[in-house]
Each structure stands twice: as C-alpha cells, then as structure tokens.
Design an enzyme around this catalytic site. Structure first.
Site, PDB file in Angstrom:
ATOM      1  N   LYS A 144       1.407   9.674  -5.274  1.00  0.00           N
ATOM      2  CA  LYS A 144       0.022   9.235  -5.126  1.00  0.00           C
ATOM      3  C   LYS A 144      -0.977  10.368  -5.397  1.00  0.00           C
ATOM      4  O   LYS A 144      -0.731  11.513  -5.043  1.00  0.00           O
ATOM      5  CB  LYS A 144      -0.185   8.693  -3.704  1.00  0.00           C
ATOM      6  CG  LYS A 144      -1.583   8.160  -3.403  1.00  0.00           C
ATOM      7  CD  LYS A 144      -1.651   7.639  -1.984  1.00  0.00           C
ATOM      8  CE  LYS A 144      -3.045   7.142  -1.623  1.00  0.00           C
ATOM      9  NZ  LYS A 144      -3.110   6.615  -0.234  1.00  0.00           N
TER      10      LYS A 144
ATOM     11  N   HIS B   6     -11.396  -2.085   1.380  1.00  0.00           N
ATOM     12  CA  HIS B   6     -11.733  -0.723   0.950  1.00  0.00           C
ATOM     13  C   HIS B   6     -12.531  -0.686  -0.354  1.00  0.00           C
ATOM     14  O   HIS B   6     -12.366   0.203  -1.179  1.00  0.00           O
ATOM     15  CB  HIS B   6     -10.460   0.137   0.812  1.00  0.00           C
ATOM     16  CG  HIS B   6     -10.758   1.611   0.862  1.00  0.00           C
ATOM     17  ND1 HIS B   6      -9.953   2.558   0.254  1.00  0.00           N
ATOM     18  CD2 HIS B   6     -11.769   2.304   1.456  1.00  0.00           C
ATOM     19  CE1 HIS B   6     -10.452   3.764   0.465  1.00  0.00           C
ATOM     20  NE2 HIS B   6     -11.559   3.627   1.188  1.00  0.00           N
TER      21      HIS B   6
ATOM     22  N   CYS C 254      -5.947   4.128  -3.941  1.00  0.00           N
ATOM     23  CA  CYS C 254      -6.090   2.714  -3.579  1.00  0.00           C
ATOM     24  C   CYS C 254      -7.329   2.014  -4.103  1.00  0.00           C
ATOM     25  O   CYS C 254      -7.219   0.966  -4.746  1.00  0.00           O
ATOM     26  CB  CYS C 254      -5.973   2.547  -2.069  1.00  0.00           C
ATOM     27  SG  CYS C 254      -7.104   3.576  -1.118  1.00  0.00           S
TER      28      CYS C 254
ATOM     29  N   LYS D 170      -6.296  -5.263   3.710  1.00  0.00           N
ATOM     30  CA  LYS D 170      -7.151  -4.111   3.422  1.00  0.00           C
ATOM     31  C   LYS D 170      -8.053  -4.384   2.221  1.00  0.00           C
ATOM     32  O   LYS D 170      -7.587  -4.814   1.176  1.00  0.00           O
ATOM     33  CB  LYS D 170      -6.274  -2.878   3.173  1.00  0.00           C
ATOM     34  CG  LYS D 170      -7.032  -1.636   2.739  1.00  0.00           C
ATOM     35  CD  LYS D 170      -6.073  -0.472   2.619  1.00  0.00           C
ATOM     36  CE  LYS D 170      -6.602   0.608   1.703  1.00  0.00           C
ATOM     37  NZ  LYS D 170      -5.675   1.732   1.569  1.00  0.00           N
TER      38      LYS D 170
ATOM     39  N   HIS E 241       1.153   2.394   4.192  1.00  0.00           N
ATOM     40  CA  HIS E 241       0.142   3.442   4.284  1.00  0.00           C
ATOM     41  C   HIS E 241       0.270   4.178   5.622  1.00  0.00           C
ATOM     42  O   HIS E 241       0.708   3.616   6.616  1.00  0.00           O
ATOM     43  CB  HIS E 241      -1.245   2.803   4.159  1.00  0.00           C
ATOM     44  CG  HIS E 241      -2.361   3.765   3.963  1.00  0.00           C
ATOM     45  ND1 HIS E 241      -2.927   4.493   4.997  1.00  0.00           N
ATOM     46  CD2 HIS E 241      -3.049   4.112   2.846  1.00  0.00           C
ATOM     47  CE1 HIS E 241      -3.899   5.244   4.526  1.00  0.00           C
ATOM     48  NE2 HIS E 241      -4.006   5.038   3.220  1.00  0.00           N
TER      49      HIS E 241
ATOM     50  N   ASP F 297      -0.501  -0.803  -4.796  1.00  0.00           N
ATOM     51  CA  ASP F 297      -1.753  -0.250  -5.316  1.00  0.00           C
ATOM     52  C   ASP F 297      -1.546   1.088  -6.003  1.00  0.00           C
ATOM     53  O   ASP F 297      -2.298   1.462  -6.906  1.00  0.00           O
ATOM     54  CB  ASP F 297      -2.813  -0.150  -4.215  1.00  0.00           C
ATOM     55  CG  ASP F 297      -2.406   0.762  -3.057  1.00  0.00           C
ATOM     56  OD1 ASP F 297      -1.221   1.133  -2.965  1.00  0.00           O
ATOM     57  OD2 ASP F 297      -3.281   1.078  -2.227  1.00  0.00           O
ATOM     58  N   ASN F 298      -0.541   1.848  -5.618  1.00  0.00           N
ATOM     59  CA  ASN F 298      -0.244   3.150  -6.224  1.00  0.00           C
ATOM     60  C   ASN F 298       1.133   3.583  -5.758  1.00  0.00           C
ATOM     61  O   ASN F 298       1.803   2.864  -5.016  1.00  0.00           O
ATOM     62  CB  ASN F 298      -1.302   4.193  -5.852  1.00  0.00           C
ATOM     63  CG  ASN F 298      -1.650   4.241  -4.384  1.00  0.00           C
ATOM     64  OD1 ASN F 298      -2.746   3.848  -3.999  1.00  0.00           O
ATOM     65  ND2 ASN F 298      -0.724   4.681  -3.547  1.00  0.00           N
TER      66      ASN F 298
ATOM     67  N   ASP G 230       0.854  -1.192   0.000  1.00  0.00           N
ATOM     68  CA  ASP G 230       0.000   0.000   0.000  1.00  0.00           C
ATOM     69  C   ASP G 230       0.890   1.243   0.000  1.00  0.00           C
ATOM     70  O   ASP G 230       1.655   1.463   0.944  1.00  0.00           O
ATOM     71  CB  ASP G 230      -0.897  -0.018   1.243  1.00  0.00           C
ATOM     72  CG  ASP G 230      -2.089   0.906   1.123  1.00  0.00           C
ATOM     73  OD1 ASP G 230      -1.971   1.964   0.486  1.00  0.00           O
ATOM     74  OD2 ASP G 230      -3.149   0.571   1.673  1.00  0.00           O
ATOM     75  N   ASP G 231       0.807   2.029  -1.064  1.00  0.00           N
ATOM     76  CA  ASP G 231       1.573   3.283  -1.182  1.00  0.00           C
ATOM     77  C   ASP G 231       3.081   3.061  -1.313  1.00  0.00           C
ATOM     78  O   ASP G 231       3.876   3.920  -0.907  1.00  0.00           O
ATOM     79  CB  ASP G 231       1.306   4.205   0.012  1.00  0.00           C
ATOM     80  CG  ASP G 231      -0.136   4.674   0.103  1.00  0.00           C
ATOM     81  OD1 ASP G 231      -0.909   4.410  -0.833  1.00  0.00           O
ATOM     82  OD2 ASP G 231      -0.496   5.300   1.113  1.00  0.00           O
TER      83      ASP G 231
ATOM     84  N   ARG H 231      -7.511  -1.290  -6.591  1.00  0.00           N
ATOM     85  CA  ARG H 231      -7.941  -2.604  -6.096  1.00  0.00           C
ATOM     86  C   ARG H 231      -9.108  -3.143  -6.911  1.00  0.00           C
ATOM     87  O   ARG H 231      -9.209  -4.351  -7.159  1.00  0.00           O
ATOM     88  CB  ARG H 231      -8.299  -2.482  -4.607  1.00  0.00           C
ATOM     89  CG  ARG H 231      -7.082  -2.247  -3.746  1.00  0.00           C
ATOM     90  CD  ARG H 231      -7.418  -1.608  -2.392  1.00  0.00           C
ATOM     91  NE  ARG H 231      -6.218  -1.043  -1.828  1.00  0.00           N
ATOM     92  CZ  ARG H 231      -5.372  -1.690  -1.019  1.00  0.00           C
ATOM     93  NH1 ARG H 231      -5.635  -2.935  -0.652  1.00  0.00           N
ATOM     94  NH2 ARG H 231      -4.288  -1.097  -0.575  1.00  0.00           N
TER      95      ARG H 231
END
Length: 596
Positions: A397, A146, A82, A144, A235, A340-341, A44-45, A86
């Site tokens: 991001k 989301h 995110c 996660k 994250h 994710d990014n 994540d990130d 996803r």
C-alpha cells in the site's frame, strides 16, 4: 432470459467510455425484472494472495465459491491507497480529475491550494449509484466512505438511498472509537445524519446486517437493487472475534519468509501467476530467525488475527449470499468483489515498544498478546507479513509497485455465460463503473448531468470480456496512467513503467513486463530504451491532461499526516512527537537493513 439478452451482439468500441459504447444492441434492458441486482463488495487493504482462490491458506469459502462460478482477474489494478481508489471505483474517472488525488489526511498545503486537490469527491463527477438510482434501481451502501463529509459530500447525497457510512479513513471494529489521533471520534452517518453504533457492534457483521436490512425493505417491489458493501476489513486496527482467531493459532509460526514462499507456490499452482518468476525482497522484511521465541510468538499471532479478520469478512459475505438465495434473488444478482489497494505495511515492527505503546494507550488501546485483536486491542501486521500478503509481488500500500496496486477481482453471477474463468487480461479500477452500467443497461452521463458539466467516464466496460465477446479490455497501444504522492506508473499492453520514491524506492523509472514478471524483478529499461521513452512521453501527457501536481520538496506521506495533525491543533505536541517516531520507524529500519 437475462443471460440470453446479455449474450446478444454488443456495440462496444475498443476504447469504451462513450454512451454508444455501452448500449446493448437490439434491446436496451428496460423491464425491471430483467435487470440484474448488483452487489459491489470492497475489502480494505486486502493483499493480492489473501484469498484461498488466489493462493492463500486463509479459509474464504464464500469468495472462493463465487470465483468458481464466475471470473477471477489476475491482472487487475487499483490505486495504492483508499480514497483515490474509491473515487475511481464509483465514478470511472481518474482520481485527480475527480478531486481525490490522495487521501485528505496526507495532502500537502501547497497542493490544497488547488481545487482538485481537496481529497473529497468533486461535483464534476457522477457516481454509479446516482446513475443507477436515476434508472430505477434501489441503491444502498453500508461501510467506509472516506470521500467527504461536507455539504453534498456524504453518500446519501451522492446517489445512495439508504446508507450507514464511516466517513473516516478507518476506525475501531468493536466500538465507536477512532484508530488514530487525527480524529476526535469515529464519525459514522446513517442516511446523512450522525449515527451511534450499537453496543454489540463488530464491523463485518454489522455492515452485512445493514445491507440485508436495506435490501429486505424493498424486496417485494420488483425493482432491482445496487448494494455497495465496503468493509473495514482488513484495515488497521486488525481485529477479529476469538473463534476466528483460534483457527489460525500456530499457522504462522514458521514466519513471513515461509509464508511468502508458500503463497507463491499456491498462486502458481492455481494459475494466478506464471511459474518460475522471481520475487523481490523488500528492505522492510527482516530475518525471522533473528527474532527470539517471544517475538516470533507475538508476530505469528498478529498475522493470525489478520487471517481471522479476512475469514470473518468472508463468513459474513456468506450470510448475505444465503439471504439472497433464500429470497430467490441470488440467480439474478451480479457480484463484484475486489480490494481498494494492496496490503498495509505501516504497522510498527514492534507494537510493544515505548513510543507505540504511548500512542495506542492515549487512544485507550492496549497491545497485550493474550487479547490481541479483541475489544480494546490495537493490532497491525508486521511490514514483512504485508509483503507475504502481497506475495509474490513487490511493495505494498501507498507504493506504485504491483503489491500496492494489483489486487483480487472476482465477478460472478448468473448473467455470466461461463464459470470458473481465469483471465490475465489487464484491467483497471475505472473499469468497474462502466461494467456495472453495461449490465444494468444504463448509459453513462453525457457532457452535462442534472444541469452541470461533468467529466466523462474513461474506464472500459469489462462486459465484452466477461461475455466472451472480446479478448482484451485495452488495445496494446492504449495507456493507463497513475500517480500518488510522487509514486507513479503507466500501463501499456503487457508493460508497465514505475517510479517509487525513496527511501523504500530508488527514485528511478523502471520498465517491467508485468505479465511475464509480475514480481518486477527484471528491469527492461536498458534493453528496451525506445519503449521506455514512448511510455515516459505517454506518462507526461497523462500528468498534463489530469492536472497532476508536483510534490513539494522533501514530501513524505507519513510526515505530512503528522504535520497536518499538528497544523489542525488536534492533539498535544507530545503525541505528535510520538506519532512522528511511529511513522518514521519503518523507514529507519529499511535504511539500516540496506546498509547491512
């Protein structure tokens, strides 16, 4: 046996996405023991050069070993935040069509009037987990989500047989606590029911523990498994165990300028980016030498905790790998790792200023140097270090620059015929689902699935490329469009047009050759006006075909998050004011830097 089967001639068209494109010629994989297990790991990130094999100083031996055993992609792209990423990752369908054009926390009311702008995964798409479950796979998820919490929206109702899932955009890594005031609590679910985290919780360790337990529960039944492991790392809040933090104390004392140059040099040496490219300096990157000694010490530790969180994630992935090896499952497992990014740059420039301290303290956090990253501490990295994490790329991001969209992708495992491959072929997040289906021998859905109409997969399987049967994934004239909150891009061959909104962007369409110039430093719009116009026309088609809505006048994603919070009456007006200050501060800093 598996490698020989998968290496057979393939019936792939050049523009995958239809059922016949995903069949294995001569023999569909039908025997359970011949089908690979699949582990999809999502950071994540994570920035483009945050792994050792991509040029980082961070110690990531597990992921680096997988890179040496498989294929590293250096021109893979995803969404710049995110939930859209996803949605596309798990369905192979564009985020706008799938119902997730942006995270729900940042959607404007004018957009929410439309059914496909709700920020939750629609019933018009089928997840890869649903398809694999229908084909006899065990399907597990720990991490996660989301993508929605309403009826039919949790992962336990979207194809995953066993789950423990964080429903929110993020949460604390040490305890069950929200990380921003928009949430009353950290909302975790296990197999569809509300879940209470254990007292000894640390996110990366816990998620791997759960993944191992899920796999182990059916380890002897002879059926393959699909395990989706979306980490909270790295994250916000950026947190890590002390033993990992200690390894990076002093590493970042030279500052973000030195780190960005160091990352670029190492990425060049590893073949991740071409030599001699230029790097665009972001306006949010201040002068390291202008900080006093206390400020430099604090900023260096913020980044040390970030590095520690990356290494801790890698360490726990290593535990999963060791488990699979001990159980004799490693050789028949395909690993896919990505992010994710790009890197997150919305952390405040000064976490100890009055507004930031009031916000974090209202949630029960503190930002003191000595305990930074530990339980009860709220940590982020400076926007300038986010640029270093994406080095040598521009932006991060939320933005459509390469730093927001280009991330690592590693695919490894015994099913691949070659090891240590490095490819600069363009690929996109919607390609992951058809790739997984290809290796599993599972056809994508037709026009209808389970009695309802569903959207077709638009991504291309990477399997021909991975098996050496193809040199490209997309034809030079094929286009891949993208939009997020008014930031936009379209990829075609080696080229990309990109539009980044102000104040960090310039609200202009730019044209770049992202193979020769991944740093997006040389705008070719004036030199190649015909190509620019062709690609702009292709982007307009993309917006029409995917229902991309215009952004309201004056829209800003940070302000909108605060307004949505105020509208929901979740917190006090004072807190909303403080959040507004926090969210707007980076833009003010950027504005002042541009003026000077």
């Amino acid at each position: 046996m598996l490698r020989a089967l998968l290496a057979a001639p393939l019936l792939f068209s050049s523009c995958g996405g239809h059922a016949e494109d995903l069949e294995i010629a001569g023999a569909q994989v039908s025997v359970a023991q011949e089908r690979p297990n699949i582990v999809l790991v999502l950071a994540d990130d994570l920035g483009f050069t945050d792994l050792g094999s991509y040029g980082s100083e961070i110690d990531t031996p597990t992921l680096d070993a997988l890179a040496l055993e498989g294929v590293r992609f250096t021109n893979y792209h995803t969404a710049a935040n995110c939930a859209p990423a996803r949605a596309m990752l798990l369905t192979g369908v564009d985020a706008h069509i799938a119902g997730v054009p942006n995270i729900p926390e940042m959607l404007a009311p004018e957009q929410r009037r439309h059914s496909h702008y709700q920020g939750v995964l629609g019933n018009n798409v089928v997840t890869v987990a649903t398809l694999l479950e229908g084909a006899g796979y065990h399907t597990y998820m720990a991490g996660k989500w989301h993508l929605g919490v309403g009826d039919g929206q949790l992962p336990s109702e979207r194809g995953f047989q066993r789950t423990v899932a964080l429903a929110d955009s993020g949460a604390d890594n040490w305890e069950q606590r929200p990380y921003i005031p928009i949430y009353d609590s950290a909302n975790w679910y296990a197999d569809g029911k509300e879940y209470q985290l254990p007292e000894d919780f640390y996110s990366s360790r816990f998620l791997v523990d759960k993944t191992i337990a899920f796999i182990d529960s059916n380890i002897d039944d002879g059926m393959p498994f699909f395990a989706y492991l979306p980490f909270q790392a790295v994250h916000i809040p950026v947190q890590a165990p002390q033993e990992f933090i200690d390894r990076y104390m002093g590493v970042y004392d030279s500052g973000w300028h030195a780190l960005r140059e160091q990352r670029y040099a190492q990425a060049t040496e590893r073949g991740i980016v071409p030599a001699g490219i230029d790097m665009t300096r972001m306006s949010t990157t201040g002068d390291w030498d202008a900080l006093d000694a206390t400020q430099r010490r604090y900023e260096a530790k913020r980044m040390a905790v970030y590095a520690a969180m990356v290494e801790a994630m890698d360490f726990h992935i290593g535990r999963l790998v060791s488990y699979l090896k001990a159980e004799g499952k490693y050789d028949n497992t395909l690993f896919i790792f990505t992010s994710d990014n790009g890197a997150e740059a919305s952390g405040p420039a000064d976490p100890q200023d009055f507004a930031t301290r009031r916000i974090t303290s209202s949630l029960g956090y503190q930002t003191e140097y000595d305990s930074l990253g530990l339980r009860g501490s709220y940590n982020t990295i400076h926007p300038a270090f986010a640029s270093a994490a994406a080095s040598p790329l521009a932006y991060y991001k939320f933005y459509a620059g390469e730093g927001g969209m280009r991330v690592p992708l590693i695919i490894a495992g015994e099913p691949l015929p070659e090891e240590g491959v490095l490819t600069n072929v363009f690929s996109y997040v919607t390609d992951i689902t058809p790739t997984i289906l290809s290796f599993a021998g599972v056809k994508p859905p037709g026009e209808r699935y389970a009695g309802r109409r569903v959207e077709p997969i638009i991504g291309h399987s990477l399997m021909p490329l991975l098996l050496g049967e193809a040199d490209v994934v997309y034809r030079p004239d094929e286009s891949v469009g993208y939009e997020l909150a008014g930031h936009a891009a379209l990829f075609q061959g080696d080229y990309k047009i990109v539009y980044n909104r102000g104040p960090l962007g310039d609200d202009q369409w730019r044209l770049f050759n992202i193979v020769q110039d991944p740093g997006e430093s040389r705008d070719l719009a004036g030199d190649m006006p015909q190509r620019l116009q062709r690609m702009l026309s292709a982007y307009e088609r993309y917006t029409r075909e995917n229902g991309v809505l215009p952004i309201p006048p004056g829209y800003d994603h940070r302000k909108q998050a605060v307004l949505n919070m105020l509208h929901a009456d979740l917190q006090t007006p004072l807190l909303v004011v403080l959040l507004t200050i926090l969210f707007i501060l980076p833009f003010y800093v950027a504005f002042r830097m541009k003026r000077t």
